[in-house]
Write a protein that holds these residues in place. Sequence first.
Motif: not given
Lengths: 339, 276
Positions: A129-135, A213
Amino acid sequence: MKFFKSNNLFGVAIAVLALVAPFIHAADISLLNVSYDPTREFYKEYNQAFAKHWKELKGDNVTVRQSHGGSGSQARSVIDGLDADVVTLALAYDVDAIAQKAKAIDPNWQKRLAHNSAPYTSTIVFLVRKGNPKGIKDWDDLVKSDVKVITPNPKTSGGARWNHLAAWGYGLEKYGSEEKAREFVTKIYANVPVLDSGARGSTNTFVQRGLGDVLLAWENEAFLSINELGRDKFEIVVPSVSILAEPSVSVVDKNVEKKGTKEVATAYLEYLYSKEGQRIAAKNYYRPTDPEIAKETESTFPKLKLFTIDAVFNGWGEAQKKHFADGGEFDKIFASIKR
Amino acid sequence: MKWQFRKPSVLPGFGLTLGFSLTYVTLLVLIPLGGLLLYTTKLSWSEFGAVILDPRVLASFKLSFGASLIAAVINLFFGLIVAWTLARYNFFGKKIVDALVDLPFALPTAVAGIALAAIFAQSGWIGRLLDPLGIVIAYSRAGVVVALVFIGLPFVVRTVQPVIEEFEKEFEEAATSLGASWLQTFTKVILPSLMPALLTGFALSFARALGEYGSIIFISSNMPFVSEIVPLIIVTKLSQFDYVGATAVGTVMLLATFVILLLINLIQIYSREKSL
């Protein structure tokens, strides 16, 4: 008098036309390309290019009909008698199945065309997902306990088998042994909440249902998803190492011999290796095998370390038997995951 | 009742129609099913046992039969209410509700599955409300039941509704005038005469649920040992070009369904004879 003369000329013209007509009349040839799901747009474009090429070369009109579906079930249709002239499937194993079960393809088909009869390749990447929240950066991030991974069932989906082998190959290389690789892949599957039966289903689950994710996907599918759904929602993460996915193509010998289409069907596949064929493949996000076109399109395809199924798994036959047959690694992994 | 091979009928041509019926049924049903059985005979008994008794396959049998049974019971109960409402009352929009009941028949089941998954997923209209309560429908076994309830509903409604419509109100009135409570009227007068139709609806709904594939694979998480239905196991085996294994599982399914339908038919005949 003048009228008479022109009429006469007209008659001569008719006579001449009637004489040469059999020679200039083009033959109409129809081919059936049985392929898998995500190649629909690619072959639509390629078929027009090939028809034009063949018309210039031989003067005949070629129309290529396309059939799409899950790679395995498409192979089964051909085994059960679908009169495909060529198959362009997701993995060599499915073409092997046609060769073995129906004896419709020469067992040495993979040697007949360059690059293991895979004119274009792909690889397995991550869609996040945009911004790669889970890194998520690499395969190791998939085993973290708070990461949910979406991948289809390798028992029913050819694409999922590439995913499984890509993860396994990474585990092997990084941790050095079969046991460690198994442990690694087991941890990934423990993070999988849904096993869809096909790649499109998984994409749907990830994109539309908002589940998970990270989606393990073919690179070309990941590009298509982003194009369709917007760059503001998803992004592609390319791992450090992945598998070289080689979608296989072959003429179906039994059918082309029966239909007398061997020459044109062979040319149809060979033209995939031409500059034009390679460019169309690259435009549809398949990695071209032609070095020149690869250079032209290198900005599209990030560089990463790619291993082949032959080098790590000793080919599809063994990979299938060891990993995906009943009682194989995939079954063992699911029997061991605590529920 | 005396067994008769040939009953007089207003329609002529018994020989022709029977011949046609037998040929038709043979071509469409018996030959394909016979092929299934024949294919299975390629396996020895021990191989057959190994396929069927595999823990993963057993788990899927448990899920398929369990979920189908639960769904059929739910449909039996709510289908009866819907049929009753449609048959006995007139209300605004009744025709529309009546038509809606048939929708699961007509809708491609994959579409139904995708729609249900969209609604019941955590982000969906209903899923969003259930999630805070800790209720998970989509991508679980509960999702399988929901899909099966959806596709099975018309079977109960459409078999029971005409019977209720024909059921004469006078029976109820007689019961009431003789001093029966509403519960007695329902259990002693109405229910017995509805029983054969209810059982038929239940059996059809159950059998349909056992074979259902399209809608479930989209709403279930399809996890081995947890939420894999039998038809998915069959498809899985086919994807591995394991035709024989697939037909073995299919055969067990076929025989089980046959036995269940037979049992329900017997109960039906028994209850019909009793009520006559």
